[in-house]
Structure formats: C-alpha cells, structure tokens
Design a protein around this motif. Structure first.
Motif, short mmCIF file in Angstrom:
data_model
loop_
_atom_site.label_atom_id
_atom_site.label_comp_id
_atom_site.label_asym_id
_atom_site.label_seq_id
_atom_site.Cartn_x
_atom_site.Cartn_y
_atom_site.Cartn_z
N PHE A 19 0.79 -1.22 0.00
CA PHE A 19 0.00 0.00 0.00
C PHE A 19 0.83 1.28 0.00
N THR A 20 2.14 1.14 -0.03
CA THR A 20 2.99 2.33 0.02
C THR A 20 4.28 2.12 -0.77
N LYS A 21 4.80 3.21 -1.29
CA LYS A 21 6.10 3.18 -1.95
C LYS A 21 7.20 3.59 -0.99
N LYS A 22 6.82 4.07 0.20
CA LYS A 22 7.78 4.50 1.20
C LYS A 22 8.26 3.32 2.03
N GLU A 23 9.37 3.54 2.72
CA GLU A 23 9.86 2.54 3.67
C GLU A 23 8.85 2.42 4.82
N VAL A 24 8.72 1.23 5.36
CA VAL A 24 7.86 1.02 6.52
C VAL A 24 8.68 1.39 7.76
N ALA A 25 8.13 2.26 8.59
CA ALA A 25 8.83 2.72 9.79
C ALA A 25 9.05 1.56 10.75
N ASP A 26 10.19 1.57 11.38
CA ASP A 26 10.50 0.62 12.44
C ASP A 26 10.04 1.28 13.74
N ALA A 27 8.89 0.88 14.23
CA ALA A 27 8.29 1.54 15.40
C ALA A 27 9.11 1.33 16.67
N SER A 28 10.05 0.39 16.66
CA SER A 28 10.91 0.24 17.84
C SER A 28 12.00 1.32 17.86
N ALA A 29 12.22 1.98 16.72
CA ALA A 29 13.28 3.00 16.63
C ALA A 29 12.76 4.40 16.36
N SER A 30 11.55 4.52 15.81
CA SER A 30 11.00 5.85 15.50
C SER A 30 9.49 5.80 15.70
N THR A 31 8.90 6.99 15.78
CA THR A 31 7.46 7.09 15.97
C THR A 31 6.87 7.84 14.80
N GLU A 32 5.91 7.24 14.12
CA GLU A 32 5.22 7.91 13.04
C GLU A 32 3.85 8.38 13.48
N VAL A 33 3.26 7.67 14.42
CA VAL A 33 1.90 7.99 14.86
C VAL A 33 1.75 7.59 16.32
#
Length: 137
Positions: free
Chosen positions: A59-73
């Motif tokens: 569903f995305t062309k972007k990298e999937v965030a690693d939630a253990s290292a960064s916060t997107e939401v």
C-alpha cells in the motif's frame, strides 16, 4: 452512514498481535481478515487494520517505519473513567505490552500509554465531561 476511521498498522507477527489485542477485549471482524490481515474492531466506527509487513508494503512506496526505533503515529483512545484508563493500560502491560510514557494527570484529564508488541504507541485518555463543557464557546 457515520464517518469511520480505518487505521492501518504494519505488524511483524499477526497472530501475536491479534492475541494481544484480544486480551484487551477487542475482537477481529473475520469478514475483513485473512492470513495477512486482521480487522481489529475498536468501536462501531473505529477499526485498526493489522497488516503483516509484506502486505502493508503493498500500500505504500515509502519505507515502513520501524516503530521500535522511530514514531510515526500515536494512537489515542478515550476512556469512560480514570479507572478504565488504568484497567486497559494495566491489562496491556500484563499481556505483553510495554510502557511508553509516564502517566499524565492534570486533574480533569488523565492518561497513560503503552506500546503494543510491534512498538506502536497507544495513549488512553479520560477527560472530565464537566471540565470539557466549561471550555466550550
């Protein structure tokens, strides 16, 4: 039809994540779930689509965030009372979740947070209805 929200979250292990949220009292709608996706029902108008990381990447062309290292939401849920905030967060922590941030207590507003097994941050908040009514214009 009431407006709804479908939050999409990538997960590493779908069964582990489904089991975690099941312990919190949330169910999955089998009509919108399969081996790569689970439709977590929060309320009549709030759903979280738990997607395996390979499915999420479709569903995305972007990298999937690693939630253990960064916060997107940060996902915030309301609760009926201070006690319900504590009940949900305590259950999350006892079910494999981890602490996220220190509790917030402003008297008329109280909240706690946790991280799910995939490190997504969930805040559970209660606000005194009388205090909210007093701030309306």
């Amino acid at each position: 039809m009431q407006q709804m929200i479908f939050v999409n979250l990538p997960v590493k292990d779908l069964e582990t994540t489904k089991g975690f949220f099941g312990k919190l009292g949330f169910s999955c709608n089998p009509q919108f779930s399969d081996e790569n996706t689970a439709c977590l029902v929060i309320s009549d108008t709030i759903f979280v689509m738990l997607l395996t990381e390979p499915r999420f990447r479709e569903f995305t062309k972007k990298e999937v965030a690693d939630a253990s290292a960064s916060t997107e939401v940060i996902l915030a849920l309301s609760a009926e009372s201070r006690e319900k905030v504590d009940e949900l967060v305590d259950t999350a922590l006892a079910s494999g979740g981890s602490p996220a941030n220190p509790p917030m207590d402003f008297g008329s507003m109280y909240g706690r947070s946790f991280q799910d097994p995939d490190h997504h941050i969930w805040e559970v908040m209660w606000m005194d209805p009388a205090a909210v009514e007093g701030h309306q214009s």
